[in-house]
Design a protein around this motif. Structure first.
Motif, short mmCIF file in Angstrom:
data_model
loop_
_atom_site.label_atom_id
_atom_site.label_comp_id
_atom_site.label_asym_id
_atom_site.label_seq_id
_atom_site.Cartn_x
_atom_site.Cartn_y
_atom_site.Cartn_z
N ALA A 112 -5.88 -4.87 -57.87
CA ALA A 112 -4.53 -4.94 -58.43
C ALA A 112 -4.07 -3.58 -58.95
O ALA A 112 -2.92 -3.17 -58.75
N LEU A 113 -4.98 -2.85 -59.59
CA LEU A 113 -4.64 -1.53 -60.11
C LEU A 113 -4.34 -0.56 -58.98
O LEU A 113 -3.41 0.25 -59.07
N LEU A 114 -5.10 -0.64 -57.89
CA LEU A 114 -4.82 0.22 -56.73
C LEU A 114 -3.42 -0.04 -56.18
O LEU A 114 -2.72 0.91 -55.80
N LEU A 115 -3.00 -1.30 -56.14
CA LEU A 115 -1.64 -1.62 -55.68
C LEU A 115 -0.59 -0.99 -56.58
O LEU A 115 0.40 -0.43 -56.10
N LEU A 116 -0.81 -1.06 -57.88
CA LEU A 116 0.13 -0.44 -58.82
C LEU A 116 0.18 1.07 -58.67
O LEU A 116 1.26 1.67 -58.66
N LEU A 117 -0.98 1.69 -58.55
CA LEU A 117 -1.03 3.15 -58.41
C LEU A 117 -0.40 3.59 -57.10
O LEU A 117 0.31 4.60 -57.06
N ALA A 118 -0.62 2.83 -56.03
CA ALA A 118 0.00 3.17 -54.74
C ALA A 118 1.51 3.03 -54.81
O ALA A 118 2.25 3.88 -54.29
N ALA A 119 1.99 1.98 -55.46
CA ALA A 119 3.43 1.79 -55.59
C ALA A 119 4.05 2.90 -56.43
O ALA A 119 5.13 3.39 -56.13
N ASP A 120 3.34 3.33 -57.46
CA ASP A 120 3.82 4.42 -58.29
C ASP A 120 3.90 5.72 -57.52
O ASP A 120 4.82 6.51 -57.71
N ALA A 121 2.96 5.94 -56.62
CA ALA A 121 2.92 7.19 -55.85
C ALA A 121 3.93 7.19 -54.71
O ALA A 121 4.28 8.25 -54.20
N ASP A 122 4.43 6.02 -54.33
CA ASP A 122 5.39 5.90 -53.23
C ASP A 122 6.80 6.09 -53.76
O ASP A 122 7.38 5.18 -54.36
N VAL A 171 9.83 1.95 -57.47
CA VAL A 171 9.00 1.31 -58.49
C VAL A 171 9.60 1.43 -59.88
O VAL A 171 9.43 0.54 -60.71
N LEU A 172 10.32 2.47 -60.16
CA LEU A 172 10.91 2.63 -61.48
C LEU A 172 12.03 1.64 -61.74
O LEU A 172 12.40 1.40 -62.87
N GLU A 173 12.53 1.04 -60.68
CA GLU A 173 13.59 0.05 -60.82
C GLU A 173 13.04 -1.35 -61.07
O GLU A 173 13.80 -2.27 -61.34
N ARG A 174 11.71 -1.52 -60.95
CA ARG A 174 11.09 -2.84 -61.12
C ARG A 174 9.94 -2.73 -62.10
O ARG A 174 9.31 -1.70 -62.21
N SER A 175 9.65 -3.82 -62.77
CA SER A 175 8.51 -3.84 -63.69
C SER A 175 7.21 -3.83 -62.88
O SER A 175 7.20 -4.26 -61.72
N PRO A 176 6.12 -3.35 -63.46
CA PRO A 176 4.84 -3.40 -62.76
C PRO A 176 4.46 -4.81 -62.33
O PRO A 176 3.91 -5.02 -61.26
N ALA A 177 4.76 -5.81 -63.15
CA ALA A 177 4.45 -7.19 -62.77
C ALA A 177 5.23 -7.60 -61.53
O ALA A 177 4.71 -8.28 -60.65
#
Length: 69
Positions: free
Chosen positions: A40-50, A55-61
């Motif tokens: 799950a953390l890898l998905l968040l980090l990948a979304a942040d890097a993309d 990603v800034l327009e949506r919550s991490p959840a």
């Protein structure tokens, strides 16, 4: 939200700020100890890097929910 997702969300800010070598070391340790949280953390980090993911327009959840759909 399951426990692994909640834990990943709680770790995200800490991991995103780490220098790459330290992040990789900590991710490897997390993978061994908590594989579901690691995933799950890898998905968040990948979304942040993309930069195109908005990603800034949506919550991490919401990011995790979208990735699991």
């Amino acid at each position: 939200m399951n426990a692994a997702t909640a834990r990943a969300l709680s770790l995200f800010d800490e991991f995103v700020e780490l220098p790459a070598p330290q992040r990789e070391h900590r991710l490897a340790a997390l993978a061994a100890a908590e594989p579901d949280t690691h995933a799950a953390l890898l998905l968040l980090l990948a979304a942040d890097a993309d930069d195109t993911a908005g990603v800034l327009e949506r919550s991490p959840a919401r990011v995790l929910a979208d990735l699991h759909e």
